[in-house]
Each structure stands twice: as structure tokens, then as C-alpha cells.
Write an enzyme that holds these catalytic residues in place. Structure first.
Site, PDB file in Angstrom:
ATOM      1  N   THR A 252       0.842  -1.203   0.000  1.00 42.03           N
ATOM      2  CA  THR A 252       0.000   0.000   0.000  1.00 42.03           C
ATOM      3  C   THR A 252       0.874   1.249   0.000  1.00 42.03           C
ATOM      4  OG1 THR A 252      -0.152   0.048   2.418  1.00 42.03           O
ATOM      5  CG2 THR A 252      -1.839  -1.184   1.235  1.00 42.03           C
TER       6      THR A 252
ATOM      7  N   THR B 265       2.940  -0.597  15.567  1.00 41.26           N
ATOM      8  CA  THR B 265       3.624  -0.116  16.764  1.00 41.26           C
ATOM      9  C   THR B 265       3.144  -0.853  18.001  1.00 41.26           C
ATOM     10  OG1 THR B 265       3.833   2.080  15.788  1.00 41.26           O
ATOM     11  CG2 THR B 265       4.097   1.926  18.173  1.00 41.26           C
TER      12      THR B 265
ATOM     13  N   GLU C 189      -7.932   5.643  12.993  1.00 47.64           N
ATOM     14  CA  GLU C 189      -8.593   6.629  12.139  1.00 47.64           C
ATOM     15  C   GLU C 189      -9.456   7.549  12.994  1.00 47.64           C
ATOM     16  OE1 GLU C 189     -11.933   6.973   8.556  1.00 47.64           O
ATOM     17  OE2 GLU C 189     -11.540   5.047   9.524  1.00 47.64           O
TER      18      GLU C 189
END
Length: 311
Positions: free
Chosen positions: A39, A96, A280
């Protein structure tokens, strides 16, 4: 016997990971047809999933963190197909914090994660669907608001690379002196709550923000959302959050939290608030969040804590 065909959708930040490259080579040596797609910009995962469906791919594997997992899950979920007509979902944790993988018991080693996909049959899992501002968002893990959301949003990418999950702790401790409760009204079937909150978790999964176990009892195949509200605690906010960050999160939460298990939840606020949906941020005055049962199939450990025991 026809060999399985997979599509590995790799977050561009990890494109040079040697362990991933070696794991892909090993699986190809075991007669897995494995296409790798990287991506680069928004929409890539959706396009790769569409290509995989068109090729008759058996499984799509999200290689990245919780955001990558939800992006790939969303790309499957919005198709006009039942779960058993879609490729199964896998996860190779490269983020992470890897909150979903940690709670689910998915190995963080690249080869072990791919071997899990190869060796463990996929099971139906629920997804979280959030609607706000006329748009629909999907997530595999958790929606969070309040203190934890600000920590995640404000943690710098460079700090994440340097410290990993500890970066959220550092950012959180720095925020302890400037926490403002958020006023909101929430309701669901047989449930109503209003007031100021400092943390909110609406979980399909259990944890977010580098290990904050906001919904410690959640499972992802029960058709329900686990809701945790940490209300405003006058005079105790700093000490409570310090304990939450330091000593296992849910231990402190159990003493103060309001909890519910619901098929859907509506949130309203006079001022816009931000919910973090697996990385998000979504801002609105009104949210409708629902659990969509069995929307995709996923390869998980048979004894995953996120799965309800088989009858």
C-alpha cells in the site's frame, strides 16, 4: 490438490522488512501461491482486495498494525457478498502496538503468523460499523474516545518508531495535567448514560492505544459490543489515569467504569468529539455504532481469548 492462493497486503512502511520477505519465501516453498501487494496511498487496500476476489483468492492477509487490519477488513466487509463467499482474513502484525494481535494471541513473528493462516481454519468474526456525518466506517478492533484517543492522535510517528508501545505511555503521562472531560449522551437497548467522561471504549476487540484494555472481556464472535465509560472523577483524574497507564489498565478501570454489552450504541454531544477507530480519527456530534455479526472469516488461534468457546 489445488494449492491455496493468498494476497498479502503489506503496509508500505514495512516494505523492506527482511523477516516478512523470508517468511513469504518459506510459504511459497510450501506450495502456497502468495501475491504481495504494497500500500502506498488511500484506497490501495480496497483495490487489492477487489483484485484478490476477482482472482478467486482464498485469503487476504493484512500485514501491518491495527489500522491496516481494519482497512483490509473494511475492504472485505462492504462487498455485497456473504462472509463465506469472501476470502478469509489473516493478520501479520507489523504495527507499533499491535493491540488486536496481542489480545487475539496472534504471533508477532512473521513466519509464525503466516503458518497460523496456513494451519488454522478461519472462523466467522464480528466487525464494528460506525456511521457519522453520512459516512460509514468499519473496524475490526475498537473505537475509543477521551484521554486514550488524544494520546493516540498526538503520539508522534518518530516517537512510535523509537519507543514502540511505550510511546503511548510517554505521551499519556505528558497529558495528565491537561485532561478535560467530554460531555455526551449515550444510549442503546435497555441502556442510557449521560455526563462527562474521560475515557470511552466501544469494543469488538479488547484494547487500544498501546495496551489500554478498555474492554477486557470482549469477544469478537458474540454479536455484541462491549462498552466501557470512565466518567469524570473530580479530584482523582490524575492519580486514576496514572494507575491506569502504569498498572495494567483494566485493574483501575474496574473500580470506576460503567460497562454495558449492547448490539448498538448511539453517542450524541453538543460539541464535536473525536472517536479513534483503529487509528482513524472520526469527528462528529453524533455517532451510531453497531456490531455486525459474522461479517468476515478470520484465521485465529483455536484458543484465542477473543473467541467464545465452541459449543
Amino acid at each position: 490438490m489445488t494449492p491455496p492462493r493468498w494476497c498479502l497486503i503489506l503496509n508500505g512502511k514495512s516494505a523492506g522488512d527482511d523477516a516478512v520477505r523470508n517468511a513469504v519465501d518459506v510459504m511459497r516453498g510450501r506450495d502456497v501461491v502468495l501475491d504481495v501487494r504494497v500500500t502506498w496511498e488511500a484506497g490501495d487496500a480496497d483495490r487489492y482486495v477487489a483484485e484478490a476476489i476477482g482472482r478467486g483468492t482464498d485469503g487476504v492477509i493484512a500485514a501491518g498494525g491495527d489500522g491496516t487490519l481494519s482497512e483490509v477488513a473494511a475492504a472485505l466487509a462492504h462487498r455485497d457478498k456473504a462472509a463465506d463467499a469472501l476470502p478469509a482474513l489473516g493478520l501479520l502484525p507489523l504495527g507499533t502496538a499491535n493491540d488486536f494481535a496481542t489480545a487475539a494471541g496472534i504471533p508477532v513473528e512473521a513466519l509464525a503468523a503466516l503458518e497460523l493462516v496456513h494451519g488454522q481454519a478461519a472462523r466467522p468474526i464480528d466487525l464494528l460499523r460506525l456511521q457519522a456525518n453520512g459516512a460509514t466506517h468499519w473496524a475490526a478492533n475498537l473505537a475509543s474516545g477521551g484521554f486514550g484517543t488524544q494520546v493516540t492522535v498526538e503520539t508522534h510517528d518518530g516517537l512510535k518508531k523509537l519507543l514502540g508501545g511505550l510511546a503511548y505511555l510517554v505521551t499519556g503521562m505528558a497529558r495528565l495535567g491537561r485532561i478535560e472531560p467530554i460531555d455526551a449522551r449515550m444510549r442503546g437497548p435497555g441502556f442510557e448514560w449521560r455526563g462527562g467522561f474521560i475515557a470511552l471504549g466501544v469494543g469488538n476487540g479488547r484494547q487500544a492505544g498501546g495496551g489500554q484494555a478498555l474492554c477486557p472481556e470482549a469477544v469478537i464472535d458474540d454479536g455484541l459490543l462491549d462498552v466501557t465509560i470512565v466518567p469524570e472523577l473530580s479530584g482523582e483524574i490524575g492519580s486514576t489515569l496514572a494507575t491506569l497507564l502504569k498498572d495494567g489498565r483494566h485493574v483501575a478501570l474496574d473500580q470506576v467504569a460503567v460497562r454495558a454489552r449492547l448490539p448498538w450504541l448511539e453517542i450524541e454531544a453538543d460539541a464535536p468529539l473525536v472517536l479513534n477507530l483503529d487509528g482513524e480519527p472520526v469527528e462528529s456530534n453524533r455517532f451510531h455504532i453497531e456490531c455486525v455479526p459474522g461479517r468476515v472469516r478470520m484465521h485465529l488461534p483455536a484458543d484465542s481469548p477473543l473467541l467464545a468457546p465452541l459449543a
